[in-house]
Design a protein around this motif. Structure first.
Motif, mmCIF file in Angstrom:
data_model
loop_
_atom_site.group_PDB
_atom_site.id
_atom_site.type_symbol
_atom_site.label_atom_id
_atom_site.label_comp_id
_atom_site.label_asym_id
_atom_site.label_seq_id
_atom_site.Cartn_x
_atom_site.Cartn_y
_atom_site.Cartn_z
ATOM 1 N N LEU A 134 0.661 -1.291 0.005
ATOM 2 C CA LEU A 134 -0.083 -0.020 0.024
ATOM 3 C C LEU A 134 0.457 1.532 -0.460
ATOM 4 C CD1 LEU A 134 -2.715 -0.954 2.382
ATOM 5 C CD2 LEU A 134 -2.788 -1.165 -0.193
ATOM 6 N N SER A 135 1.635 1.151 0.548
ATOM 7 C CA SER A 135 2.770 2.066 1.203
ATOM 8 C C SER A 135 3.710 2.538 -1.160
ATOM 9 C CB SER A 135 3.784 1.681 2.135
ATOM 10 O OG SER A 135 4.393 2.886 2.241
ATOM 11 N N ASP A 136 4.534 1.742 -0.824
ATOM 12 C CA ASP A 136 4.817 2.090 -2.669
ATOM 13 C C ASP A 136 3.930 1.568 -3.369
ATOM 14 O OD1 ASP A 136 6.807 0.985 -0.937
ATOM 15 O OD2 ASP A 136 6.867 -1.215 -1.771
ATOM 16 N N ALA A 137 2.441 1.831 -2.894
ATOM 17 C CA ALA A 137 1.550 2.896 -3.854
ATOM 18 C C ALA A 137 0.911 4.229 -3.796
ATOM 19 C CB ALA A 137 0.621 1.187 -4.595
ATOM 20 N N GLY A 138 1.302 4.178 -2.972
ATOM 21 C CA GLY A 138 0.498 5.565 -2.695
ATOM 22 C C GLY A 138 -0.212 5.693 -1.980
ATOM 23 N N LEU A 139 -1.050 4.349 -1.504
ATOM 24 C CA LEU A 139 -2.129 4.614 -0.670
ATOM 25 C C LEU A 139 -2.943 4.883 0.466
ATOM 26 C CD1 LEU A 139 -3.624 1.145 -3.135
ATOM 27 C CD2 LEU A 139 -3.995 3.905 -3.433
ATOM 28 N N ILE A 140 -1.039 4.985 1.184
ATOM 29 C CA ILE A 140 -1.686 5.224 2.168
ATOM 30 C C ILE A 140 -1.604 6.407 2.662
ATOM 31 C CG2 ILE A 140 -0.560 5.340 5.149
ATOM 32 C CD1 ILE A 140 0.721 2.338 4.383
#
Length: 190
Positions: A134-140
């Motif tokens: 999620l962090s790597d995908a910029g979702l957090i």
């Protein structure tokens, strides 16, 4: 757009594995056996239950929490809350019946769609692998961290080691407690 909040018990060196005593990790249970319990240090956890409108977790965390949390008074507010499990292997038959509405999501694209929908904050519990993705995908959007004054060495980490652009965080709330715990709440700067 809904706010996606990652919440974690984390050691000073970044380990999030088995804080409650889950089997298979040499330092399992590190949150309560190695640090004096001070109730005020955990006020954030109660606040999360009141503020969140949905819970997101990965398969491993779902399999750890779902047999226990439905019957625990400490997690009563989560019982009626919609739950989402990100998994490519879990089936409807694997879901428990006594923990309210649970939906299986098969991809981060489905998480992004959930986040884009109307509604309040979504809380992510446990789920080290999911948190990294999620962090790597910029979702957090926000991190709620209770940082324990421990160095655990090996173990699952909250943050990935992916080579990526700098992600800036803004400290919006913090407190240090007599037992060495630190509450750190960060918003992700976009």
């Amino acid at each position: 757009m809904r706010t996606l909040i990652s919440t974690a018990f984390i050691s000073l060196d970044g380990v999030v594995e088995a804080p409650g005593g889950e089997p298979g990790y040499r330092n399992a249970g590190w949150t309560f056996k190695d640090v004096e319990f001070l109730p005020e240090a955990f006020d954030l956890k109660g606040r999360e239950q009141k503020e969140a409108t949905a819970m997101l977790m990965g398969r491993v965390s779902y399999e750890a929490f779902s047999p226990v949390w439905p019957d625990m008074a400490d997690f009563a507010d989560y019982a009626a809350m919609p739950k989402y499990v990100v998994s490519t292997t879990l089936t409807e038959g694997d879901l428990v019946e006594n923990w309210g509405e649970t939906t299986i999501l098969r991809s981060l694209d489905e998480v992004a769609a959930l986040k884009a929908a109307e509604g309040g904050p979504i809380i992510v519990h446990g789920s080290a692998s999911l948190n990294r993705a999620l962090s790597d995908a910029g979702l957090i959007d926000r991190y709620h961290l209770l940082v324990f004054p421990l160095l655990l060495g090996a173990g699952k980490r909250l943050f990935s080691s992916t080579d990526k652009d700098t992600q800036k965080l803004r400290l919006v709330e913090h407190e240090a407690y007599a037992n060495g715990l630190q509450k750190q709440v960060f918003d992700v700067v976009r």
